[in-house]
Scaffold this active site. Structure first.
Site, PDB file in Angstrom:
ATOM      1  N   CYS A  84       0.746  -1.067  -0.026  1.00  0.00           N
ATOM      2  CA  CYS A  84       0.006  -0.170  -0.161  1.00  0.00           C
ATOM      3  C   CYS A  84       0.875   1.338   0.050  1.00  0.00           C
ATOM      4  O   CYS A  84       1.592   1.493  -1.148  1.00  0.00           O
ATOM      5  CB  CYS A  84      -0.894   0.021   1.258  1.00  0.00           C
ATOM      6  SG  CYS A  84      -2.213   1.266   1.009  1.00  0.00           S
ATOM      7  N   HIS A 171      -3.702  -5.306   0.444  1.00  0.00           N
ATOM      8  CA  HIS A 171      -3.309  -5.884   1.727  1.00  0.00           C
ATOM      9  C   HIS A 171      -3.348  -7.394   1.903  1.00  0.00           C
ATOM     10  O   HIS A 171      -4.238  -7.721   2.027  1.00  0.00           O
ATOM     11  CB  HIS A 171      -4.129  -5.074   2.862  1.00  0.00           C
ATOM     12  CG  HIS A 171      -3.986  -3.810   3.070  1.00  0.00           C
ATOM     13  ND1 HIS A 171      -2.685  -3.213   3.892  1.00  0.00           N
ATOM     14  CD2 HIS A 171      -4.510  -2.630   2.690  1.00  0.00           C
ATOM     15  CE1 HIS A 171      -2.800  -1.857   3.821  1.00  0.00           C
ATOM     16  NE2 HIS A 171      -3.740  -1.567   2.956  1.00  0.00           N
ATOM     17  N   GLU A 173      -2.214  -9.220   4.155  1.00  0.00           N
ATOM     18  CA  GLU A 173      -1.992  -9.464   5.451  1.00  0.00           C
ATOM     19  C   GLU A 173      -3.356  -9.625   6.180  1.00  0.00           C
ATOM     20  O   GLU A 173      -3.640 -10.400   7.401  1.00  0.00           O
ATOM     21  CB  GLU A 173      -1.398  -8.696   6.374  1.00  0.00           C
ATOM     22  CG  GLU A 173      -1.877  -7.284   6.464  1.00  0.00           C
ATOM     23  CD  GLU A 173      -1.586  -6.393   5.529  1.00  0.00           C
ATOM     24  OE1 GLU A 173      -1.685  -5.115   5.760  1.00  0.00           O
ATOM     25  OE2 GLU A 173      -1.435  -6.869   4.434  1.00  0.00           O
TER      26      GLU A 173
END
Length: 514
Positions: A84, A171, A173
């Site tokens: 990001c 993202h 994660e």
């Protein structure tokens, strides 16, 4: 605990997901650690990380106040993954173009993989990913090629395979990116060549060795609460130095019902570890007095805790060390040293200690997340009734009694909490929940009991699902279970005439109320 050359440094640019990146890397059995974005290049590189991950963040890279790291972190040598804001940083500093003013993209998007890449090995040509950004890269930096885009975003992923530098706008994660863990695995294993050697067994071996080397012939005292963190700390220390560790159970008057008896029995009878029990309940209640401010409560309890420890330590003899069950989330939430994030709260284990004390601190769990602590406890043979126990704050009921604390108010909350926990156990919900507890509010409400009007206390009950305490969602307990809990509390606990259920997630709230 870093394995030289086989660990990941995460530079924190203020993302709410930075801690989650660290957890995901560890799930892949590679050690990770978070550092402020402005960490000195030479300081970090001297520790020989095997990879660097640049986190997301709320800033624009072209802002005057943007958190810009030493550009050498983005030079060839150590593989880099920018996420990001991290991608935008790579583009901005590498001669590409980053633009703002576009429509913010938040939520699911379909990533169209446009080129073969080690980063996307094993993925389909189109994969759902999670976006959260306003700015975007409109031109890649020199030497990079575009490997992925979306319907709204020409550049969603780039790579320079020769330099082993990658950038992604989404993202990986978060669980909303289904193949996110696979992407991180590809980066760690295939791009960086890292080994999955971060296991709880290796952690135990290293920690035991470190404790022995540090303590040598000294004695260690440990504040034992009976919860998972302090219990695992006690077992680690006992494994390392045997009877040189002296677990001290301080009754602060702010513990759960029958806590002293239960903890003493478990440690003496099941674990074979002798503990010192000391009742300072009257002193703690007296010192807290009319204090209502939560941070002040924590400071009072932290300082008094040390004084009590010092008193007990004098009876033991030569004590030079104080051990605590501080965890990584405690450290992250209590300080701003990990990056540009603000301090959320001070913890008893971290923020409540006086600056000057007679002991050196030993915190063997301070780089672990809660699920890792439970895994260590399982390896060490911690009984299931402690291993599966819900987290309990260091200040105890002090942060669950809003307003001033008295013995009567503590006794009332103990009774309420005991009913709540017993009922969710009976209903088979206890082991499905990360944390459940009751809170005594500083307000009263009108009620009717029998033929009389009442004006009594209001209590809140709270239960949340979580993995590591960094984020949490409230538990949708069945109405019939909530009804039984409320009915029992109001009928059995004198002084309570209203029960409310907290349905706040974290964020925006915290798990505890104070």
């Amino acid at each position: 605990m870093k394995k030289t050359g086989n660990w990941v440094a995460i530079l924190d640019f203020g993302s709410q997901y930075t801690q989650l990146i660290a957890r995901r890397v560890r799930e892949l059995s590679v050690y990770s650690e978070i550092f402020p974005y402005n960490t000195e290049y030479n300081t970090l590189i001297a520790q020989k990380p095997g990879a660097i991950i640049l986190s997301g963040g709320p800033d624009s890279v072209y802002s005057e106040t943007a958190p810009i790291p030493d550009i050498r972190f983005m030079a060839p040598g150590v593989p880099v993954l920018g996420i990001c804001f991290g991608l935008q940083l790579l583009a901005h500093k590498g001669g590409g173009r980053v633009e703002g003013g576009h429509q913010r993209e938040y939520g699911y998007a379909d990533l169209n993989i446009q080129a073969d890449s080690l980063l996307f090995k094993g993925l389909e040509k189109v994969e759902p990913v999670w976006m959260s950004h306003g700015d975007r890269v409109t031109e890649p930096p020199s030497g990079f090629k575009i490997i992925g885009g979306t319907s709204m975003l020409k550049i969603a992923a780039i790579e320079n395979i020769d330099k082993k530098i990658f950038g992604i706008q989404f993202h990986p994660e978060v669980h909303h990116t289904p193949k996110g863990l696979k992407i991180l695995q590809n980066f760690l294993y295939d791009v960086c060549g890292l080994r999955p050697d971060w296991t709880m067994q290796s952690f135990i071996e290293e920690t035991v060795s470190t404790i022995r080397e540090k303590v040598r012939s000294g004695n260690v005292i440990l504040g034992l609460s009976g919860g998972v963190d302090s219990s695992v700390t006690a077992l680690l220390l006992h494994k390392a130095i045997g009877d040189k560790v002296h677990p001290i159970f301080i009754d602060t008057g702010l513990l759960r019902k029958d806590e002293t008896t239960e903890v003493t029995q478990v440690f003496k009878e099941k674990l074979g570890i002798q503990i010192v029990t000391a009742d300072y309940s009257k002193l703690f209640i007296k010192k807290l007095g009319r204090t209502a401010d939560p941070e002040r409560k924590r400071k009072i309890i932290g300082a008094l805790f040390i004084k009590c420890f010092e008193r007990e330590a004098r009876r033991i003899g030569d004590v030079r060390y104080l051990a605590q069950g501080t965890l990584y989330p405690d450290v992250i939430e209590s300080t701003s040293v990990k990056g540009p994030s603000v301090v959320i709260k001070s913890h008893h284990n971290v923020g409540g200690l006086p600056k000057k004390m007679k002991f050196q601190l030993i915190e063997p769990l301070r780089e672990l997340f809660k699920d890792e602590v439970r895994a260590v406890g399982k390896e060490l043979g911690l009984p299931e009734d402690i291993l599966g126990r819900h987290p309990f704050p260091g200040p105890g009921l002090a942060v669950r009694i809003l307003g001033r604390i008295t013995k009567d108010r503590a006794d009332l909350l103990r009774a309420v909490d005991d009913i709540f926990i017993s009922e969710i156990r009976k209903a088979g919900w206890y082991d499905k929940i990360w944390q459940a507890f009751a809170v005594l509010l500083p307000v009263k409400s009108v009620g009717v009991m029998g033929d009389e009007r009442t004006y009594e206390n209001v209590v809140a009950i709270r239960s949340v699902h979580s993995v590591d305490g960094m984020t949490a969602d409230w538990v949708k307990l069945p109405y019939e279970v909530l009804a039984r809990i409320s009915n029992r509390i109001i009928n059995e606990v004198k002084g309570v005439n209203r029960v409310v259920y907290d349905i706040t997630s974290k964020p925006p709230g915290t798990i505890e109320w104070e």
